[in-house]
Structures are given as structure tokens and as C-alpha cells.
Design a protein around this motif. Sequence first.
Motif, PDB file in Angstrom:
ATOM      1  N   HIS A  36      43.572  33.108  45.734  1.00 19.95           N
ATOM      2  CA  HIS A  36      42.481  32.995  44.766  1.00 19.95           C
ATOM      3  C   HIS A  36      41.961  34.375  44.348  1.00 19.95           C
ATOM      4  O   HIS A  36      41.994  34.719  43.169  1.00 19.95           O
ATOM      5  N   LEU A  37      41.499  35.174  45.317  1.00 24.38           N
ATOM      6  CA  LEU A  37      40.898  36.467  44.961  1.00 24.38           C
ATOM      7  C   LEU A  37      41.939  37.458  44.437  1.00 24.38           C
ATOM      8  O   LEU A  37      41.823  37.942  43.303  1.00 24.38           O
ATOM      9  N   LEU A  38      42.935  37.775  45.257  1.00 24.73           N
ATOM     10  CA  LEU A  38      43.905  38.794  44.852  1.00 24.73           C
ATOM     11  C   LEU A  38      44.737  38.334  43.664  1.00 24.73           C
ATOM     12  O   LEU A  38      45.069  39.130  42.780  1.00 24.73           O
ATOM     13  N   ASP A  39      45.065  37.051  43.607  1.00 22.20           N
ATOM     14  CA  ASP A  39      45.821  36.513  42.471  1.00 22.20           C
ATOM     15  C   ASP A  39      45.018  36.670  41.170  1.00 22.20           C
ATOM     16  O   ASP A  39      45.565  37.044  40.135  1.00 22.20           O
ATOM     17  N   SER A  40      43.721  36.393  41.233  1.00 23.92           N
ATOM     18  CA  SER A  40      42.875  36.549  40.048  1.00 23.92           C
ATOM     19  C   SER A  40      42.700  38.021  39.675  1.00 23.92           C
ATOM     20  O   SER A  40      42.763  38.392  38.502  1.00 23.92           O
ATOM     21  N   LEU A  41      42.494  38.870  40.684  1.00 24.18           N
ATOM     22  CA  LEU A  41      42.235  40.286  40.431  1.00 24.18           C
ATOM     23  C   LEU A  41      43.473  41.025  39.934  1.00 24.18           C
ATOM     24  O   LEU A  41      43.346  42.081  39.295  1.00 24.18           O
ATOM     25  N   ALA A  42      44.656  40.493  40.199  1.00 24.48           N
ATOM     26  CA  ALA A  42      45.896  41.159  39.766  1.00 24.48           C
ATOM     27  C   ALA A  42      45.971  41.299  38.244  1.00 24.48           C
ATOM     28  O   ALA A  42      46.647  42.197  37.733  1.00 24.48           O
ATOM     29  N   VAL A  43      45.273  40.419  37.516  1.00 28.68           N
ATOM     30  CA  VAL A  43      45.338  40.488  36.043  1.00 28.68           C
ATOM     31  C   VAL A  43      44.260  41.397  35.461  1.00 28.68           C
ATOM     32  O   VAL A  43      44.271  41.679  34.263  1.00 28.68           O
ATOM     33  N   SER A  44      43.333  41.862  36.295  1.00 27.66           N
ATOM     34  CA  SER A  44      42.185  42.615  35.787  1.00 27.66           C
ATOM     35  C   SER A  44      42.566  43.801  34.894  1.00 27.66           C
ATOM     36  O   SER A  44      41.964  43.993  33.831  1.00 27.66           O
ATOM     37  N   PRO A  45      43.573  44.616  35.259  1.00 26.77           N
ATOM     38  CA  PRO A  45      43.915  45.754  34.398  1.00 26.77           C
ATOM     39  C   PRO A  45      44.420  45.355  33.010  1.00 26.77           C
ATOM     40  O   PRO A  45      44.456  46.192  32.100  1.00 26.77           O
ATOM     41  N   LEU A  46      44.813  44.096  32.847  1.00 32.20           N
ATOM     42  CA  LEU A  46      45.368  43.631  31.580  1.00 32.20           C
ATOM     43  C   LEU A  46      44.343  42.881  30.725  1.00 32.20           C
ATOM     44  O   LEU A  46      44.659  42.433  29.627  1.00 32.20           O
ATOM     45  N   VAL A  47      43.120  42.765  31.243  1.00 31.89           N
ATOM     46  CA  VAL A  47      42.035  42.101  30.502  1.00 31.89           C
ATOM     47  C   VAL A  47      41.155  43.170  29.879  1.00 31.89           C
ATOM     48  O   VAL A  47      40.633  44.046  30.579  1.00 31.89           O
ATOM     49  N   ARG A  48      41.003  43.114  28.567  1.00 32.56           N
ATOM     50  CA  ARG A  48      40.191  44.109  27.863  1.00 32.56           C
ATOM     51  C   ARG A  48      38.701  43.863  28.108  1.00 32.56           C
ATOM     52  O   ARG A  48      38.285  42.738  28.410  1.00 32.56           O
TER      53      ARG A  48
END
Length: 211
Positions: free
Chosen positions: A58-70
Motif C-alpha cells: 500500500h505505502l511503497l506501491d503508492s509512493l513509487a509513482v510520486s515522481p511521475l505525478v505533477r
Amino acid sequence: MTDAQLLALLDNGLRQLQLQLPEGSNERLLSYVTALQKWNSAYNLTAIRDPKDMVVKHLLDSLAVSPLVRSGSLLDVGTGAGLPGLVLAMVRPDLQVDLLDSNSKKTRFLVQMTAQFGLKNVRVHHARVEQAQLPPQSQIISRAFASLSDFAHWCGHLLAGDGVLLAMKGLYPQDEIAALPAPFVVRESHALTVPFLDEARHLLVIGKQAA
């Protein structure tokens, strides 16, 4: 696992993702996991019960996309327990996040979490996505919400002309991409590595092709 072990797991995962979060974020994320466990027995928010798995899946899977979200606005459709939208909002004050789900128990949990953590950058909406009335969105994200075709069909009316759909997927969904309706096209595809998770993960960036 003890709280200290969970915190060490999260710290390690964030280092692998090369993410630096605002001060206090790690403790707040683990408080969210604790709340998820507490509410899960009555509200059935997630099939994952083990706190270690919650940190990874949940946490790491969600946070993995953070750099790709503007920066800016982000709508999370079919957010469930707030994945990934609530997690991103907790660590990205530059995001204004709208969380949308048709399950009233889940939106009740999200309202409680928003209040508990004092999240001024979160709004919760209880509605079916195809009936939701929201301003045009620059970014709409979903995590295993629907096929790409359904995602585009159901969310098309909410997407700004130059906006993008961010589809979190497991294996690269070649057949789903081939079935995307016009004018939607895949603009970018990113293979993601989630720490401690031996499963494929992809983020697809989908937009409308100019006429």
C-alpha cells in the motif's frame, strides 16, 4: 513486526525509491497503517491484513509513482482506502487531491483520516465516477480500478483537454492498450520497481490525441 521494525522497513523502502519526504511523514504514514488495521475489521477496507504487507503493497506501491505525478490537482478514482491518493496527499503538500469512491464505508474512513491528519489538501467525494460532477481535471489516477478502456470511458468527461490519465497496472497491459478507444493514446509507459515486492508494476500516462 514491531512499530520500530515497520518504521525501519518504510525508511529502507524510501531510500530505495530515492524519496525524501517532509519531516514527520514516516510516522504519519505508519499511523495511517494502524488506522487501516483498526477500521478494516468492521469496514473491510482492504484484503491485506498484515501490517508489513500494508507498508509494502500500500505505502511503497503508492509512493513509487510520486515522481511521475505533477504538482497541482490530482483526482483518484476508485480510491478505496485512499490508495494512492491519500498516501500521496500526506507526503505531497504541493498536490490538491480529490478522492472519489462509491463505497460509503470507505469514504467515511477517508473523511476521518483527512480530519485526523489535518489534511487541508484533500477533498472526499462519495459518488460513482461516471456520475461525478467535478471541474475538468489535469490528472486522474487509478490503481487497479478498471480496464484501460473503462477507465478512459468513465473518466473522459472529467478530464481537461490537455489532462492525463495515470493508470497504475501490474504486468504491462498490451491487450488493454490495444483496446483503448479513440482519441485516447498511451503517451508514456514507466516500469516501476517497488521495494520488497517481487511483482511487475507499471504506470501508464494516457492522453487525448489532438484531432
